[in-house]
Design an enzyme around this catalytic site. Sequence first.
Site, PDB file in Angstrom:
ATOM      1  N   LYS A  31      62.939  30.064  16.390  1.00  0.00           N
ATOM      2  CA  LYS A  31      62.100  28.859  16.494  1.00  0.00           C
ATOM      3  C   LYS A  31      61.728  28.336  15.113  1.00  0.00           C
ATOM      4  CE  LYS A  31      57.223  27.829  17.429  1.00  0.00           C
ATOM      5  NZ  LYS A  31      56.655  28.044  16.091  1.00  0.00           N
ATOM      6  N   ASN A  32      61.226  29.215  14.265  1.00  0.00           N
ATOM      7  CA  ASN A  32      60.697  28.738  12.995  1.00  0.00           C
ATOM      8  C   ASN A  32      61.790  28.287  12.021  1.00  0.00           C
ATOM      9  OD1 ASN A  32      58.109  29.004  13.882  1.00  0.00           O
ATOM     10  ND2 ASN A  32      57.706  30.948  12.840  1.00  0.00           N
ATOM     11  N   ARG A  78      52.885  21.787  14.610  1.00  0.00           N
ATOM     12  CA  ARG A  78      52.640  22.129  13.215  1.00  0.00           C
ATOM     13  C   ARG A  78      53.807  21.727  12.303  1.00  0.00           C
ATOM     14  NH1 ARG A  78      48.847  23.104   9.814  1.00  0.00           N
ATOM     15  NH2 ARG A  78      49.483  24.364   8.075  1.00  0.00           N
ATOM     16  N   CYS A  84      49.240  25.383  16.769  1.00  0.00           N
ATOM     17  CA  CYS A  84      48.362  26.380  17.386  1.00  0.00           C
ATOM     18  C   CYS A  84      47.063  26.521  16.609  1.00  0.00           C
ATOM     19  CB  CYS A  84      49.064  27.733  17.437  1.00  0.00           C
ATOM     20  SG  CYS A  84      50.185  27.893  18.827  1.00  0.00           S
ATOM     21  N   ARG A 143      44.517  25.834   8.600  1.00  0.00           N
ATOM     22  CA  ARG A 143      45.907  25.869   8.142  1.00  0.00           C
ATOM     23  C   ARG A 143      46.111  24.747   7.125  1.00  0.00           C
ATOM     24  NH1 ARG A 143      49.630  27.136  13.385  1.00  0.00           N
ATOM     25  NH2 ARG A 143      51.079  27.902  11.833  1.00  0.00           N
ATOM     26  N   PRO A 144      45.593  24.963   5.907  1.00  0.00           N
ATOM     27  CA  PRO A 144      45.693  23.913   4.891  1.00  0.00           C
ATOM     28  C   PRO A 144      47.134  23.684   4.455  1.00  0.00           C
ATOM     29  CG  PRO A 144      44.846  25.944   3.924  1.00  0.00           C
ATOM     30  CD  PRO A 144      44.973  26.187   5.394  1.00  0.00           C
ATOM     31  N   ILE A 145      47.387  22.521   3.840  1.00  0.00           N
ATOM     32  CA  ILE A 145      48.724  22.273   3.283  1.00  0.00           C
ATOM     33  C   ILE A 145      48.639  21.982   1.784  1.00  0.00           C
ATOM     34  CG2 ILE A 145      49.795  21.547   5.468  1.00  0.00           C
ATOM     35  CD1 ILE A 145      49.583  18.630   4.368  1.00  0.00           C
ATOM     36  N   ASP A 146      47.570  22.524   1.160  1.00  0.00           N
ATOM     37  CA  ASP A 146      47.384  22.262  -0.271  1.00  0.00           C
ATOM     38  C   ASP A 146      48.560  22.744  -1.120  1.00  0.00           C
ATOM     39  OD1 ASP A 146      46.113  24.795   0.702  1.00  0.00           O
ATOM     40  OD2 ASP A 146      46.001  25.189  -1.450  1.00  0.00           O
ATOM     41  N   GLN A 147      49.200  23.840  -0.709  1.00  0.00           N
ATOM     42  CA  GLN A 147      50.322  24.360  -1.510  1.00  0.00           C
ATOM     43  C   GLN A 147      51.564  23.483  -1.377  1.00  0.00           C
ATOM     44  OE1 GLN A 147      49.805  27.015  -3.720  1.00  0.00           O
ATOM     45  NE2 GLN A 147      47.752  26.524  -2.987  1.00  0.00           N
ATOM     46  N   ASP A 197      52.760  36.882  13.671  1.00  0.00           N
ATOM     47  CA  ASP A 197      53.141  36.368  14.991  1.00  0.00           C
ATOM     48  C   ASP A 197      53.371  37.481  16.018  1.00  0.00           C
ATOM     49  OD1 ASP A 197      52.944  33.850  13.983  1.00  0.00           O
ATOM     50  OD2 ASP A 197      55.080  33.405  13.990  1.00  0.00           O
ATOM     51  N   ARG A 230      56.164  26.520  24.257  1.00  0.00           N
ATOM     52  CA  ARG A 230      56.451  25.973  22.928  1.00  0.00           C
ATOM     53  C   ARG A 230      57.450  26.828  22.167  1.00  0.00           C
ATOM     54  NH1 ARG A 230      51.266  24.349  19.587  1.00  0.00           N
ATOM     55  NH2 ARG A 230      53.014  24.148  18.176  1.00  0.00           N
TER      56      ARG A 230
HETATM   57  C1  UD1 Z   1      54.556  29.736   9.589  1.00  0.00           C
HETATM   58  C2  UD1 Z   1      55.023  29.922  11.004  1.00  0.00           C
HETATM   59  C3  UD1 Z   1      54.010  30.679  11.822  1.00  0.00           C
HETATM   60  C4  UD1 Z   1      53.613  31.979  11.128  1.00  0.00           C
HETATM   61  C5  UD1 Z   1      53.254  31.744   9.674  1.00  0.00           C
HETATM   62  C6  UD1 Z   1      53.072  33.052   8.906  1.00  0.00           C
HETATM   63  C7  UD1 Z   1      56.371  27.941  11.295  1.00  0.00           C
HETATM   64  C8  UD1 Z   1      56.522  26.627  11.955  1.00  0.00           C
HETATM   65  N1  UD1 Z   1      55.263  28.609  11.572  1.00  0.00           N
HETATM   66  O1  UD1 Z   1      53.377  28.949   9.648  1.00  0.00           O
HETATM   67  O2  UD1 Z   1      54.584  30.958  13.088  1.00  0.00           O
HETATM   68  O3  UD1 Z   1      52.510  32.545  11.795  1.00  0.00           O
HETATM   69  O4  UD1 Z   1      54.295  31.010   9.012  1.00  0.00           O
HETATM   70  O5  UD1 Z   1      54.230  33.804   8.952  1.00  0.00           O
HETATM   71  O6  UD1 Z   1      57.247  28.394  10.571  1.00  0.00           O
HETATM   72  N2  UD1 Z   1      48.213  28.495   3.322  1.00  0.00           N
HETATM   73  C9  UD1 Z   1      47.397  27.868   2.400  1.00  0.00           C
HETATM   74  N3  UD1 Z   1      47.816  26.670   1.891  1.00  0.00           N
HETATM   75  C10 UD1 Z   1      48.987  26.081   2.248  1.00  0.00           C
HETATM   76  C11 UD1 Z   1      49.815  26.727   3.185  1.00  0.00           C
HETATM   77  C12 UD1 Z   1      49.404  27.932   3.691  1.00  0.00           C
HETATM   78  O7  UD1 Z   1      46.344  28.367   2.050  1.00  0.00           O
HETATM   79  O8  UD1 Z   1      49.291  25.001   1.737  1.00  0.00           O
HETATM   80  C13 UD1 Z   1      47.805  29.814   3.861  1.00  0.00           C
HETATM   81  C14 UD1 Z   1      47.583  29.778   5.376  1.00  0.00           C
HETATM   82  O9  UD1 Z   1      46.266  29.368   5.692  1.00  0.00           O
HETATM   83  C15 UD1 Z   1      47.866  31.210   5.757  1.00  0.00           C
HETATM   84  C16 UD1 Z   1      48.961  31.632   4.766  1.00  0.00           C
HETATM   85  O10 UD1 Z   1      48.895  30.698   3.690  1.00  0.00           O
HETATM   86  O11 UD1 Z   1      46.735  32.021   5.535  1.00  0.00           O
HETATM   87  C17 UD1 Z   1      50.355  31.625   5.340  1.00  0.00           C
HETATM   88  O12 UD1 Z   1      50.609  30.389   5.968  1.00  0.00           O
HETATM   89  P1  UD1 Z   1      52.076  29.775   6.075  1.00  0.00           P
HETATM   90  O13 UD1 Z   1      53.087  30.827   5.720  1.00  0.00           O
HETATM   91  O14 UD1 Z   1      52.131  28.499   5.340  1.00  0.00           O
HETATM   92  O15 UD1 Z   1      52.155  29.483   7.633  1.00  0.00           O
HETATM   93  P2  UD1 Z   1      52.824  28.257   8.336  1.00  0.00           P
HETATM   94  O16 UD1 Z   1      53.980  27.757   7.525  1.00  0.00           O
HETATM   95  O17 UD1 Z   1      51.781  27.294   8.784  1.00  0.00           O
END
Ligand code: UD1
Length: 450
Positions: free
Chosen positions: A38-39, A109, A133, A138-142, A321, A413
Amino acid sequence: MNSGGEASAIKVRGILLEKFYISGGKPLTGKVSIGGAKNAAVAILPAALLADSPCTIHNLPYIDDVICLADILKETGAKVNLKQREGAYIDGSTVTKYKASYEMVKLMRASYYLIGVLLGKFGKAEIPLPGGCEIGARPIDQHIKGFEALGANVVIEHGVVKASAEKLIGNEVYLDVVSVGATINIMFAAVKAEGSTTIVNAAKEPHVVDVANFLNSMGANVKGAGTDTIRIKGVEVLNGCEYTIIPDQIEAGTFMVAAAATAGDVVVADVIPKHMESITAKLLEMGIEVIEGDDYIRVRGVQKPRRVNIKTLPYPGFPTDLQQPISVMCCVAKGTSIIHESLFDHRFRHVEELRRMGANIKVEDRTAIFEGVGGLSGAPVTATDLRAGAALIIAGLMANGVTEVDNIHFIDRGYERIEEKLTALGADIRRVKDGDKPLKVLLGSSNSAR
Ligand code: UD1
């Protein structure tokens, strides 16, 4: 979803009133084939828009998130033909829009991948902040940090991420947290940028590697995926390709746990055993027999598993997961098990439901402490997110009596035909639509509700 033909996200998301009824206590036995990841799929589909000619994607899981994403891609003007078992055809050469609507994007997401893709393709993207979910902040700052490092101007206005660049220029990006989404999204923005980009502290998940392999199949130059440093040399043009997605680590792990939890004997086939090492290790610690083949894993459960401690971590650590699914085994393991969730704030929302089934669990912040009980008993429970739903199905399979799992649209999903796969392994699980026959008529009958 029914086999064949195209489905629309609206139709799929409209199905909110279905439930699973599970009559537990039957060991799972037999062989189950695992589908595409899926991912990886939800990243590879949008990535196909970067090419100037069509892509054909095989081993695509036919799950709601993929169907929904296909509709989001169509909004940009892409030609997408999603056919179960025949793979997907995606033509990104017809894409004219760099925007997507909130109504669609809020459903999932991974719609955030359109930011990197459209920025990489047009130098411009306007995408509402993503849904998905509810497992915590779930920030996207990075992601944004990466786009900015490549020279993009990024603002968030009225909930819409607006990114633009005259020209993207390669740079070094150090990720403050190991993020799957940010690693992949920065790769998307960088593959056609001028010069070289290095992502330091990159995520190493199998699907990150799969996405990099897909980009390379289109003519990109991405090296180091699977390590913590990924190097990307920008190219001018990407071309369509034919690609096969890797097996789903999380679906495989879910079936491994279901086999172990029901004291069953299941061959989980069409997997990459290397990707399963952290799950295999924990099942072995719990006294479960796990036998690895080249592309399968056989799991033989025991009546009473041993206690275990688990800490979720980025790959190759134990995946967040699979934390919820394996936690069900901790409910009945001998002694006290401890699970620490390192990645997300709200990933113990299934605990309340497990308590309804008789589990003894205490949650302190991001740590859950399980005092093993003699067994679980069936009860009505509600899935709060995708993997919580999978956990409740496993709990239902283990429990005495009947478990009714609500909110199963979350499960759809990410799991393709889960009830069919479980039924083939001997489970008694029925999908019931609101208004269908009462439970006592359905359970034990040979007619599937769907
Ligand atoms: C992806 C997976 C999800 C899985 C997760 C961790 C997809 C679509 N989803 O989610 O199933 O549970 O990886 O393996 O692939 N974070 C920040 N800033 C950012 C991005 C992330 O602080 O800009 C933090 C998140 O809050 C979290 C950690 O980094 O604590 C890991 O998140 P991330 O690996 O980005 O998860 P997703 O890509 O959302």
